[in-house]
Design a protein around this motif. Structure first.
Motif, short mmCIF file in Angstrom:
data_model
loop_
_atom_site.label_atom_id
_atom_site.label_comp_id
_atom_site.label_asym_id
_atom_site.label_seq_id
_atom_site.Cartn_x
_atom_site.Cartn_y
_atom_site.Cartn_z
N THR A 234 33.33 32.78 20.33
CA THR A 234 33.13 31.92 19.16
C THR A 234 31.67 31.51 18.98
O THR A 234 31.11 31.65 17.88
CB THR A 234 34.02 30.67 19.24
N ASP A 235 31.06 30.98 20.02
CA ASP A 235 29.66 30.53 19.90
C ASP A 235 28.70 31.67 19.56
O ASP A 235 27.89 31.52 18.63
CB ASP A 235 29.23 29.80 21.17
N PRO A 236 28.73 32.78 20.27
CA PRO A 236 27.81 33.86 19.90
C PRO A 236 28.12 34.45 18.52
O PRO A 236 27.21 34.89 17.81
CB PRO A 236 27.99 34.90 21.00
N PHE A 237 29.40 34.44 18.13
CA PHE A 237 29.76 34.95 16.81
C PHE A 237 29.11 34.10 15.72
O PHE A 237 28.68 34.62 14.68
CB PHE A 237 31.28 34.96 16.66
N ALA A 238 29.06 32.79 15.93
CA ALA A 238 28.41 31.92 14.94
C ALA A 238 26.96 32.34 14.75
O ALA A 238 26.45 32.36 13.62
CB ALA A 238 28.49 30.46 15.40
N HIS A 239 26.29 32.68 15.84
CA HIS A 239 24.90 33.11 15.76
C HIS A 239 24.76 34.48 15.12
O HIS A 239 23.90 34.71 14.26
CB HIS A 239 24.29 33.12 17.16
N SER A 280 30.85 22.06 21.62
CA SER A 280 30.14 23.34 21.65
C SER A 280 30.26 24.08 20.33
O SER A 280 29.26 24.54 19.76
CB SER A 280 30.68 24.20 22.79
N VAL A 281 31.49 24.20 19.82
CA VAL A 281 31.71 25.03 18.64
C VAL A 281 31.15 24.36 17.38
O VAL A 281 30.59 25.04 16.51
CB VAL A 281 33.20 25.36 18.48
N THR A 282 31.28 23.05 17.26
CA THR A 282 30.72 22.39 16.08
C THR A 282 29.20 22.50 16.07
O THR A 282 28.59 22.66 15.00
CB THR A 282 31.14 20.91 16.00
N GLN A 283 28.58 22.44 17.24
CA GLN A 283 27.13 22.63 17.32
C GLN A 283 26.74 24.04 16.90
O GLN A 283 25.76 24.25 16.18
CB GLN A 283 26.63 22.32 18.73
N SER A 284 27.52 25.03 17.34
CA SER A 284 27.24 26.42 16.97
C SER A 284 27.39 26.62 15.47
O SER A 284 26.58 27.31 14.83
CB SER A 284 28.16 27.36 17.73
N ALA A 285 28.44 26.03 14.91
CA ALA A 285 28.66 26.16 13.47
C ALA A 285 27.53 25.50 12.69
O ALA A 285 27.02 26.04 11.71
CB ALA A 285 30.01 25.54 13.10
N SER A 286 27.12 24.32 13.13
CA SER A 286 26.04 23.61 12.45
C SER A 286 24.74 24.40 12.50
O SER A 286 24.02 24.50 11.50
CB SER A 286 25.86 22.23 13.09
#
Length: 484
Positions: A234-239, A280-286
Motif C-alpha cells: 500500500t505505501d509504495p503503491f501510493a508513491h 502510515s497509510v494516511t501519511q502515504s496518501a497525503s
C-alpha cells in the motif's frame, strides 16, 4: 496515463452533491474492554460519573453519511435490483452512501465469462445494479479482475468490462478497483508463482489501468486494495501510482474469525495495529496527494467470529472503529458482508434480506452523527479504566452532536454533557441491547429496525440548562445527542 479527479472532487460537484472528504477527532478513554488498574487496592466505583464538554479546539475533518458504506462480494450482484424494496429501504437509512462490489470474487469474475473458469457478469445484472443505485441514491466502487488466467491478467476483459459498467451505471459509478488483495496472490490464492511480488503487481496493475483508462478515461481508479501488507504494497503503491489513482485503498480486520481468541473482549479493545496502519497509510496518501479509504473491513476475517461479529457488541465496536478511522483522516470505510456471513450488517439468501443485524444499527447511528466537522471532546470519568468513549461533531447547520458509548457491562454512567450555551434543546437517539453477546434484541430508541427498513420510534426531546444536560447512560448503551 492521465490522473483522474479525486473522488472527493467528484462528490463536490453538483452531480454528486456530497463531499467525499471525511474524518473525525475524538478522545478515547483508556483501553476498551474494561481492563486496567485502579490506583492502589481501592475497588472501582460502583457507578460511573462522567463529564463531557464540546471542545472548540482540535478539529477533525468533515463527516457525512457516505463515510460508512458497505462492501459485498462481486458475485452477489443479483441482490442489487430495483425490485428488492426491502434492501432499498434499508440502504436509504444510511443516507446517500457508497457500495463497493469486490472481495475475493473480483478475481473470480469476468464480463460474460470470457475468462475461463470465472463467473459471468452480464448486461442484465449491470442494468439492475444501475436501477438499484438510482433508487437508493448510492454510488458504486466496482472491482475488475486482475488475476486473469494462466497467471497473467486479461487486458481485453478489463477494457470491455470497464466500458460496459461505465455505460450501464453512468453517474452512479465513482471508481474502479483493479484486483483484490494482491499481497495474497501467492501465499493464499495461488494466482501467481513463488517469487512474484510488488514490482510484478505494479507492472500488471499499470497494464490494466492503461487499458481501462483508454476505454473509460473519465472514471477514477483506486488501489491497491491490499489485505494487510501496507509496508510492501500500500505505501509504495501510493508513491509509485499516485499519479494514476484518486484514492488509496487498504483492508482491515482485527484477526481470524476462526481463532478462539477472537472474542468480544478482544473486539472491544483498541487495536494498536490499526492505529499504526492508519498513521502510515494516511501519511502515504497525503504525500501522494490522494485520499485514503478502508475499502474493505470488518471485525474478524474469514466470515467473522460466530457469537462475536454478529453480537450486540459489534454495534458498539463499529462506532469506535469508525471514529478511530476518521481521527486518522481516513476518508471512509466499506464494511464487508453479505449472504449468511457472521459479520454481515445485513444477511440475505442471495435474493432477499433475511435479517438486520446489530452491526447495521451501529452503522446507522454513526451515519446520524456524521453531519459536519468532527471535534475533540473533553472527557472525564471517575474510573480511569472505564470502558467509555465520546465523540463530537459540529454540524453544517451550526448545531452540535455528541456520541456517548458506555461499554461497561454493569455500571450506569451519570453523565453531564455541556453543549454551547445557546443550545436549549436536544434530540436523543439510544442504541441498546440485552447483553453484549446477544444476537437478537438490538433496539434503536427502544424499537427494532424492521426488515422492510422501517423504524417506528422517533428520538426523544430533552431540554438543557444553558447548554448543560444531565443524563444516565445505561450499561452497554450508546447515546447520540443532537442539538435541535
Amino acid at each position: 496515463m492521465k490522473k483522474t479527479e479525486p473522488l472527493h472532487a467528484i462528490f463536490d460537484t453538483p452531480m454528486y452533491r456530497r463531499s467525499f472528504l471525511l474524518g473525525s477527532m475524538a478522545l478515547t478513554l483508556a483501553a476498551c474492554g474494561g481492563g486496567g488498574g485502579n490506583s492502589g487496592n481501592a475497588p472501582p466505583p460502583s457507578q460511573l460519573a462522567a463529564t463531557i464538554r464540546f471542545s472548540q479546539t482540535n478539529s477533525g475533518a468533515l463527516l457525512d453519511s457516505n463515510y460508512a458504506g458497505l462492501s459485498y462480494e462481486k458475485t452477489r450482484i443479483n441482490l442489487f435490483n430495483p425490485s428488492n424494496t426491502n434492501l432499498i429501504n434499508l440502504f436509504q437509512l444510511l443516507g446517500n452512501n457508497i457500495l463497493r462490489l469486490g472481495g475475493n470474487s473480483t478475481d473470480e469474475t469476468s464480463l460474460n465469462g470470457q475468462i475461463l473458469g470465472t463467473t459471468a457478469i452480464n448486461q442484465s445484472q449491470l442494468s439492475n445494479l444501475s436501477a438499484f443505485l438510482q433508487a437508493t441514491g448510492w454510488k458504486a466502487l466496482y472491482g475488475i479482475n486482475l488475476a486473469g488466467s494462466n497467471q497473467a491478467p486479461n487486458l481485453t476483459n478489463a477494457q470491455q468490462e470497464a466500458q460496459a459498467v461505465a455505460t450501464a451505471l453512468g453517474s452512479s459509478l465513482i471508481g474502479f478497483e483493479i484486483g483484490n488483495e494482491p499481497d495474497l496472490y501467492v501465499s493464499e490464492r495461488g494466482y501467481r508463482p513463488s517469487g512474484w511480488g510488488y514490482s510484478n503487481f505494479l507492472s500488471e496493475w499499470n497494464s490494466l489501468a492503461n487499458a481501462i483508462q483508454t476505454a473509460t478515461p473519465a472514471i477514477p481508479l483506486t488501489g491497491p486494495a491490499s489485505s494487510y501488507n501496507y509496508k510492501q504494497f500500500t505505501d509504495p503503491f501510493a508513491h509509485d501510482a499516485g499519479n494514476s489513482i484518486s484514492t488509496l485503498t487498504h483492508h482491515y480486520y482485527i484477526a481470524n474469525g476462526q481463532d478462539p481468541a477472537s472474542t468480544i473482549s478482544r473486539m472491544l479493545q483498541p487495536d494498536p495495529h490499526l492505529t499504526t496502519i492508519l498513521q502510515s497509510v494516511t501519511q502515504s496518501a497525503s504525500a501522494a496527494g490522494v485520499g485514503f479509504r478502508m475499502a474493505e473491513c470488518n471485525s474478524f476475517y474469514d466470515g467473522g467470529s460466530a457469537g462475536v461479529s454478529n453480537s450486540y457488541a459489534s454495534a458498539l465496536w463499529v462506532l469506535d472503529y469508525l471514529f478511530t478511522c476518521a481521527m486518522s483522516q481516513c476518508q471512509g470505510v466499506n464494511l464487508h458482508g453479505g449472504g449468511g456471513s457472521t459479520y454481515s450488517a445485513l444477511t440475505d439468501n442471495g435474493t432477499n434480506i433475511t435479517s438486520v443485524n446489530p452491526l447495521f444499527y451501529g452503522i446507522m447511528l454513526f451515519s446520524l452523527a456524521a453531519q459536519g466537522r468532527a471535534y475533540h471532546v473533553d472527557l472525564s470519568v471517575n474510573d480511569p479504566s472505564a470502558n467509555f468513549t465520546a465523540y463530537g461533531v459540529s454540524r453544517n447547520d451550526g448545531g452540535q452532536n455528541i456520541l456517548i458509548i458506555n461499554k461497561d457491562s454493569s455500571r450506569v454512567s451519570q453523565t453531564t454533557v455541556q453543549f454551547a450555551s445557546n443550545i436549549r434543546n436536544v434530540r436523543q437517539w439510544t442504541l441498546s441491547g440485552s447483553s453484549l453477546n446477544s444476537l437478537t434484541g438490538t433496539r434503536l430508541n427502544g424499537a427494532p429496525i424492521s426488515i422492510n427498513g422501517s423504524l417506528s420510534n422517533a428520538p426523544s426531546s430533552l431540554s438543557t440548562n444553558s447548554g448543560s444536560i444531565a443524563i444516565n447512560v445505561p450499561p452497554i448503551t450508546a447515546i447520540l445527542l443532537q442539538s435541535a
